[in-house]
Design a protein around this motif. Structure first.
Motif: not given
Lengths: 219, 636, 247
Positions: B184-189, B57-62, B64-74
């Motif tokens: 396609r990754m959209f950080t800070r969105h 599939y074609e994926v667009q991922c969003f 709000y952080q500056d990088s996907a690695r910051r998500a609170h799962s960390v």
């Protein structure tokens, strides 16, 4: 040409120069012997260095190493400067790293300055025959001893020489251990040993080179 | 409206296979014509985005952080459960399923919960292959520890960084697919609204947080993976940016919100010390294995902990729950702490904490052993509080933690809006009324990697024949206009109070009335108070700066406006559930000893709320227990 | 307590920034540094001024977002912590605290204290993963990994991507960050098949992003919140030469 290549050139040439300096220092030690023994030995030794074909090749490698070490240090510095175009208003580097590690460039410039004077006094006179001509000793070797000895009785020169051996120590201490790391030596315990070896090596060279002119001067 | 969970037929063990056998498939050539939006890049979002992209599939991922690695799962420290039975201690998929269902006080679907346990074992294989450095035994096999009130050792862990290591694995897979140009990754969105066209989710509008531009994104399906909403309490263990806005907007566009009041309060966080505090740091629950929890017997005792003699200390958990003692489940430990604090026995500057004491553990096991087990936690404690916990007891306090509630989803993880999916913490699916420790990383991962990629095809197969929609569709224009007005309205208030002022006020009410224990009067009062906060917010909030720049105050204001509305629904939900179950404790429904009283006949359902302009309509999804018989939780 | 924040303010990437002083006189010692900035921002809102833009998220030392250069040190005066783990008790009453963004060409300033660290993401994009599709994994215990190997991989994997190493490095070198990821993956059996390509791809990208050389000052390992050892960089170098020769 990449980050690794440039750094490796500096590290490789640096290590080669480190080895050379041990040889150089051992030759300097001859100067500590009584004059009648020292003159002959020293001159014979330097003649061998000049005339042995293998050593000649090594000598050219040496010039090349110094040249590459300097050129690549400049290239690396340009890249590093451009990677950090804006400086911090306050930067307490002393809290997280040694002064020498932060100032290898400055130390290098001082050493280059020393090297130029040093080469002008010895290498240019003896090899290129510039300046006053150098006589022969009893064995018919070029009397390099006389050149050295007279320079080491010049107070200004001795001061210049000995003082600049301090930055040499700092440069070598950081340079030796980081050269090994640059070339991929990463054994954890080995690195601890390396750090100690670097301090010992740098101290011996710095004190050794620095103290000989003083001894000769005051003898 | 009848809500159908679409649970497949057959025995519990066969349901997931039966489902897969019958779901529609899409051929690889067609998959690349289909476009999926994934909002959020935590474990579930990154896992789903990467896997969907791998499938074609074609994926667009969003995010709000500056990088996907910051998500609170960390931030999850403890670990991840899996029914591997590596310890040979009698674990099985069934037992894990039962523990989870029972831990959730029988308020989740059997089929979903079973699937969670069933897919846990392959998930460990998956993460190991992706390079997660799980703890190992000397022989080279994976190590386990026990966690959160279960009797087997099924928790896998990577030091105190399990969440971080799992997220990095998911994040790296996501970037692998970005490199492959399938994502396609959209950080800070930040997603500001959902676009529903002809009853189906068809896209989102997101704000570029760097320049404030509103951007339209169209897709054949939208997946929300936006995490929990416990920041509604303001002080919580969550990241400051965590919010409920995406799911709230989806709710307002027609997705039902299930069990919003089910919120877990974690017993071992650090207490609040000042009004300005923004966050309650979690101390790993494992500390309760050796620490003893107590408060002074005398109310308002001002002596230092070490000056209070042994006989004047009340080890209340050991007193009330002799068999589980300090290891009582989270909800019970939290409630007991609140009870003591409310009764005037709290300690610390704001009298809002209890002691967690290692004195006896150090005497018995030796300082060396305790250091070996907890040194990193003790160091962290000292960093934050300046106190050496080897010398004096830690001060801990309950804190809002996990939201079991979320968007209602069926067995396929689809919400009540066709084409809109909710995965991970932002849905209500597997945990019921209380979540077991080390099950959150599991649910997020399983949803994202294994379930969604195998259910979304069942919907997308039919979308292939639909005419494509463009971002110029009038619905996009209309919704974008609404968002612009909403933002202008916030700036236009130009009042006299900061956003945080209102958030603190909201948090206080929610913490007092809708956290560890609730009652009818309090909840009714809370709803009135929250409505007045809403009015005050829209009359007196002040946001400086502009829309067309990085504006953290505006971001906070937009999130808070949604939290305020969500808070009303949480209280409404808590109010309608006239029983105590799991984390939801209604003071009117308790035994003489203060234990929860569940009312299975009336309340064995999932509350699913439909948004009606200004009010909420309750729908009930009956929970049928075909395979297990709900029992009474007892930790006495 | 009272402190003066001397904060770098810069409206957008192209603007010339500068320091502005803010005196805040009602702080408490047990406020975190970020909470003190929150507090300052509330004051600024009420004064009808723009708030200071700074980054944070988890506020418990693990997400890596809160990178700020404080009084001449990355993440403030202590070693091996994040900014969110810094508390006001570390400053004296009346102190002047200079607050700057990370400075590196590869981390352009977006606004005030916020920088763009997406260069790190792009380094990861170029091989910082194991190419394994979901659903293809063998049984986890089928591959045994010695505890020593696994622990060492974990030491490297602990990197939180905060960027302090680049910020503090006089050359803005990203060697510690890149090395940590390479060593994590390349030391595990699962990462071996792509080991050589990974080193070459990731380091090439690191170079393209404009980071400087590593000259082993060692500042990075002191400022790294996870205390990742600089020996990792030496190990990366070894892996690089190996990849060049055998890759």
């Amino acid at each position: 040409m990449n980050l690794f290549f440039r750094r490796s050139i500096i590290a490789g040439t640096g290590l080669f120069l480190c080895i050379f300096m041990i040889v150089h220092l051992s030759a300097n030690c001859i100067l500590l012997l009584p004059e009648e023994i020292a003159r002959g030995m020293y001159n014979a030794y330097s003649t061998t260095l000049r005339e042995n074909p293998i050593i000649k090749i090594v000598a050219y490698l040496l010039y090349l190493s110094i040249l590459l070490h300097v050129i690549y240090a400049i290239l690396v510095t340009f890249r590093n400067r451009s990677a950090k175009p804006d400086k911090y208003a306050i930067n307490k580097t002393e809290d997280n790293s040694s002064w020498a590690s932060q100032n290898m460039g400055l130390l290098g410039i001082l050493l280059l300055l020393f090297l130029i004077v040093h080469l002008a006094n010895f290498w240019a006179r003896i090899k290129l025959g510039m300046g006053a001509s150098v006589g022969l000793d009893a064995a018919g070797n070029v009397d390099v001893y006389e050149v050295t000895s007279s320079l080491f009785h010049n107070g200004f020169y001795v001061l210049f020489y000995s003082l600049l051996m301090i930055p040499l120590g700092f440069h070598l201490n950081h340079g030796l251990k980081s050269a090994f790391k640059t070339l991929g030596f990463y054994h954890r315990k080995g690195l601890k040993v390396l750090a100690r070896v670097s301090v010992i090596y740098a101290s011996i060279l710095s004190v050794g080179f620095g103290i000989i002119p003083l001894i000769v001067y005051f003898k | 409206m009848i809500i159908d969970a679409k649970i497949p037929e057959g025995k519990l063990e066969e349901k997931w296979r039966n489902y897969q056998r019958k779901s529609k498939l899409i051929n690889p050539a067609n998959k690349k014509k289909l476009n999926v939006i994934v909002v959020g890049s935590g474990l579930s979002g990154a896992g789903a985005a990467a896997t969907l992209a791998e499938l074609g599939y074609e994926v667009q991922c969003f995010c709000y952080q500056d990088s996907a690695r910051r998500a609170h799962s960390v931030a999850a420290q403890g670990g991840i459960n899996a029914a591997k039975n590596y310890q040979h201690d009698g674990d099985s998929v069934w037992r894990m399923f039962y523990d989870t269902l029972k831990g959730g006080d029988f308020r989740s679907r059997e089929a979903n919960t079973y699937r969670l346990a069933e897919l846990s074992a392959p998930l460990i294989d998956h993460y190991t292959q992706q390079g997660v450095p799980f703890a190992r035994e000397y022989g080279g096999v994976l190590a386990n520890r026990s966690f959160g009130g279960v009797q087997v050792q099924r928790t896998f862990y990577a030091r105190g960084q399990t969440g971080q290591q799992l997220l990095l694995a998911a994040y790296s897979q996501l970037y692998k697919m970005i490199r492959a140009k399938k994502v396609r990754m959209f950080t800070r969105h930040e997603m500001l609204d959902l676009v529903v066209i002809d009853g189906k989710a068809k896209g989102i509008i997101a704000r570029d947080l760097v320049n404030g531009h509103l951007k339209r994104f169209v897709a054949d399906a939208v997946v929300l993976a936006t995490g929990g909403y416990s920041r509604v309490f303001r002080l919580s263990t969550l990241a400051i940016g965590c919010n409920g806005s995406a799911i709230w907007k989806a709710h307002k566009r027609g997705a039902f919100f299930a069990a919003p009041s089910f919120t877990q309060i974690h017993p071992t966080a650090l207490p609040q010390t000042s009004e300005a505090q923004s966050k309650l740091t979690l101390m790993s629950e494992s500390l309760r294995n050796d620490g003893r929890i107590w408060v002074p017997k005398k109310k308002g005792d001002l002596r230092k902990a070490n000056n209070i003699p042994e006989k004047e200390r009340d080890y209340y958990l050991e007193r009330k729950y002799p068999s589980f003692g300090n290891l009582a489940p989270r909800d019970i430990a939290s409630r007991a702490a609140k009870e003591r604090i409310d009764a005037g026995h709290g300690v610390g500057r704001l009298k809002n904490a209890v002691y967690l004491d290692f004195k006896h553990a150090i005497e018995n096991a030796g300082l060396h052993t305790i250091k070996d087990r907890y040194a990193n936690l003790f160091t962290m404690y000292k960093k934050i509080t300046g106190i050496d916990a080897y010398q004096e007891p830690m001060q801990i306090s309950p804190a809002a933690h996990f939201s079991m509630g979320g968007l209602w989803v069926d067995y396929e993880l689809m919400t009540t809006i066709p084409g809109l999916y909710a995965i991970g913490e932002c849905n209500f699916s597997d945990h019921g009324a209380n979540r077991l420790g080390a099950n959150s990383l599991l649910q997020a991962s399983v949803d994202g990697y294994f379930i969604l990629p195998n259910t979304i095809n069942n919907y997308l197969a039919q979308e292939l024949t639909e005419a494509p929609i463009s971002i110029d569709h009038p619905m996009f224009t209309k919704i974008e206009k609404e968002i612009k007005e909403h933002i202008s309205k916030i700036f236009a208030v130009a009042g006299t109070k900061t956003v945080d002022h209102f958030h603190r006020a909201l948090g206080k009410i929610m913490w007092q009335e809708c956290a560890m224990s609730r009652n009818k009067l309090g909840l009714e009062k809370a709803i009135t108070q929250i409505n007045s906060i809403k009015e005050a917010f829209w009359a007196d909030v002040k946001v400086t700066g502009h829309n067309d720049e990085i504006n953290t105050e505006l971001e906070k204001a937009l999130r808070l406006a949604d939290f305020i509305e969500l808070a009303v629904l949480m209280c409404t939900d808590a109010l309608q559930r006239a029983e105590s179950c799991g984390a939801h404790f209604r003071e009117e429904f308790q035994t003489a000893e203060g234990e929860a009283v569940r009312m299975d006949e009336e309340y064995a359902y999932v509350s699913a709320w439909e948004y009606k302009r200004g009010s909420f309509q309750l729908h009930k999804e009956k929970l049928a227990f075909e395979f297990v018989k709900p029992s009474v939780r007892s930790y006495k | 307590m009272e402190v003066t924040f001397r904060i770098w303010r810069q409206d957008n990437p192209t603007n010339k920034g500068g320091f502005i002083n803010y005196v805040v006189d009602d702080l408490a010692e047990d406020m975190s540094f970020l909470e003190a900035l929150d507090h300052l921002n509330e004051i600024l809102v009420l004064r009808n001024e723009k708030v200071v833009a700074f980054e944070y998220d988890c506020r418990e030392g693990i997400c890596g977002q809160c990178g700020i250069f404080i009084n001449g040190r990355a993440h403030g005066p202590h070693s091996n912590i994040t900014t969110c783990q810094l508390y006001m008790r570390s400053f004296k009453d009346g102190a002047i605290i200079t607050v700057e963004p990370w400075r590196a060409k590869s981390f352009p300033i977006l606004k005030d204290l916020i920088v763009d660290r997406s260069a790190f993401d792009r380094i990861i994009e170029h091989g910082g993963y194991i190419s394994a599709k979901t659903g293809t994994a063998p049984e986890a215990n089928a591959i045994l990994i010695g505890k020593g190997v696994s622990d060492k991989a974990m030491d490297a994997a602990a990197c939180i991507g905060c960027g302090a190493c680049v910020a503090t490095c006089k050359n803005s070198s990203a060697a510690l960050f890149t090395a940590a990821k390479i060593n994590h993956l390349n030391s595990l059996p699962q990462g071996k098949p792509e080991a050589h390509q990974r080193v070459l791809d990731m380091t090439t990208q690191m170079e393209k992003e404009g980071f400087g050389h590593c000259s082993f000052t060692g500042a990075c390992e002191v400022e790294c919140p996870e205390g990742i050892s600089i020996a990792n960089i030496a190990e990366m170098n070894a892996r690089y030469f190996k990849a060049k020769i055998f890759g």
